[in-house]
Design a protein around this motif. Sequence first.
Motif: not given
Length: 890
Positions: A464-469, A473-476, A499-507
């Motif tokens: 999920s970190r790989l997906a966020a960075l 984002f949806n995959h994460g 935390f990773n989920r929050a990053i994807c949501l905010f992005s």
Amino acid sequence: MKQPSPKRNKLRPPQVPAISLPRPALLKRLGEAAGDGRLLSLLRAPLGYGKSTLLAQHVLALSDSGLPWAWYRLDDSDNQPLELLAQLCHALELPIPDLTPGRAAEASLWTTLLNHLESREARFTLVLDDLHLLRSRNACRYLDELLRHPPKHLHLLAACEGEPAIALSHLQRDQRLQTLDVRDLVLDSGEIRELASARGQSLDSDLVYLLRAESEGWFSGVLFGLGTCSGAKLSDFSSVDAPAFLSQHAFEQVARFFHEEVLQRLAPPLLRFLSRLSVVSAFDTRLAAYIGGQDNAAQLIHQLQRQDLFIQQRKGERLVFRLHPLLRRTLYQSLHQQDPNLLNQLHLQAADWLLTQRHYAEAVYQLGRARDFNRLLAALEQHCFDLLREGQVNSIVDFLAKVPGENAPEHFTLAVTEASTVIVTNDITHASACLQRLQRLIRRHEVPERRSERIHQTLAFLRSRLAALGGNFNHGLRLVDRAMDQYPASSAATAVLLFNRAICLFSLGRAHQASSTAGRALAELEALGFSGYTNMLQLLLGQIELAQGDVEKAGARFLGLHSPPGAPGSFYDLFQQLGQGIVLLEQNHLEQAAQRLSQAEAIALAFPHSAGLPWVLHYQACRLLAQGETRLARSRWDEARRLARQFKLFALYRQIGAYQARLAGCEHDQDFILAWLKEWHGCRRRYGAELMPEEWLAYAWVQRHLGQHASARQIADNLHELAEAESLQRLRLDLHLLDATLHRDSGDREAALGSLEQALQLATRHGFGQLMQLEGQALGELFRQLLNPQTRRQLGLEQPLPPPERLARLLRGLHSEVDVAHQPLPEPLTRREQDVLRRMARGQGNQQIADGLYISLSTVKTHINNLFRKLDAGDRDSALQAARALKLVD
């Protein structure tokens, strides 16, 4: 007695090197100090930070301006008061009569000096170099008296190593002291590049960052790094080979410099104590006493600090002291050459003490240095998350690389520990390798049964970190949701998943869900005792608050975190410094933002295994753009995008590209726009409509630039819905500027002004700092109309304009219009008349105003007469009374 002869080499500044570095920001601070009411400007830093050269450059500027000055360099002989006073008389070119040695002679010379300084009618600067050498109480009392009862027009500049032996607290209390210390004098990346260029070396960004990290910005260290050896120089090497050149050649010169200029002057017991401290990265008085073999360790450390021997204090850290890395390396190598067995013994002693005191990262480092790998592996397995809590990411990566054995990387403990580091470093290449290693362990059934859930959670947070960075984002989000369903047991790993989920949501602009999810992750990590890693979550929450317009809350969040000193401490301090810099940038406090971002950059450079640098560079570019430095901003963004691509941080790469596309539209850079559109459409095909709001906003501006107003309008409407639903006030502000531009393009002036009014009131309400960045610059004429009282009445704009100072920050570049709009006078005051009025309100006389503004006395009188006329006043008191009634001054 025979009067002392002048020592001419002490009465002149050192010659400024032919190839020197101009430091305009520091020179400006020195030049403005007297006008700001400062009596003393003190440059306080260890040897080799360029203090004397900076003072010499300042007196050259004084000479060019026709302002008088005198220079005096102190030495040990000045601890004899009569010698000090006589040489000061020589510095001021005063005659010295024949006197009999004694207090009467001192008193006579002192009276002569004071009367001379009192008689001066214009500003006079006295420079005292090497002030630290003045230690005698009898000699210091004369400077103490001068500082407590200074002549009216005297300004003092001084340079010293460590604390001077004169009283300064009363100046600090009265705001009459300006101090420039190591944090101010270190070289930043731009200065290093400029200095290298002046010396005929063109350094790429990797070499600049390498040199800065090696030296921590120490001026002399940088100069040695730029030196030549056998005809070779740093710019001849690639970033791969350059470290070896610096280590083998430049460091030899640094070590020789330390031995010649610093270490040989120390008493043998003090040198032995300092050498033993080089074994550890950081220490407190108890550890220093334990490995240094001295019961009076606290006293010795204080002595070293007073001499400013490159001991840096880390406020808020448990191990509160550290040596500058170059001095530490010099001492360490000498100890290794003299007694390698003692060195190994000290490493083991330090490891034992550190483990008992729960300093796990430093303990593991000591075990690695002692090559006790069995104990190292045991410590890793027992204290994996303790290590991450301490934020010593560099140490973890370093000793993992040094663990011997062909199969060591496949060891389960090492694999999980290494995976845990990448959730901090954001190194995608490293994360991918960790994924493959963990999958091999699973396939070979080498995962302990009791750790099965842990390994699957680790895999999930890596993916999920790989997906966020990477920007997927949806995959994460899907990865996190699936992992939380399958492995719901609460742990540090599940908190990281949140935390990773929050990053994807905010992005994706889903700020409300992002905030609640990040808050939940923060609470879980704090309950587990994490205090370092949580800074990353605090940064995310602060960014959400800024996006939603709660600037004050975001600022309070970062101020509440631990603030490191000038030298980098924990890796996690990067996120606190970056957060403070972003808040200050949003508030348009650009100088303070620059300082915070510079500290963040220094921390990122000190932790080369992290991928934190491109984020810092991105916000530095935003700051440069806000200051009108468009060329430098573009260059900084180019470098940030290059690093983001190198680290495979494609989400950040796209975010920076969106900013650059908007700048390209302002500058009509068609080539960049076409290249960016190609990338944008590629992302659109891959991710559909689920792109970052910044990307959609940039695309709308590009569509407007290309004449596709309908498309730009449709995107703006969609973004308005998102901004309204998620309370994204910062996005709303940008959209109001886009709306105003589109209305202006269609000829609807009234609607354009209405959108600008909404932007102005929104910025005022939420504490945003500036409206004249990027596309706002082209709206200057509309903003001028908006400030016009008649226009506001015609449009029915009933809300008051912000206060003048606030409005001047919001509309940087429209200062004169801002001032005029808020002056209820038939004939508004000019900028210079306002400056004079403010100084009158502070009680300054005509000559003080002239000195402070660097104008003639007659010019001051002309401005005051104009003030009397415009304010319909006959004297100062009535003028100030009228000005206060009109709220022209406080």
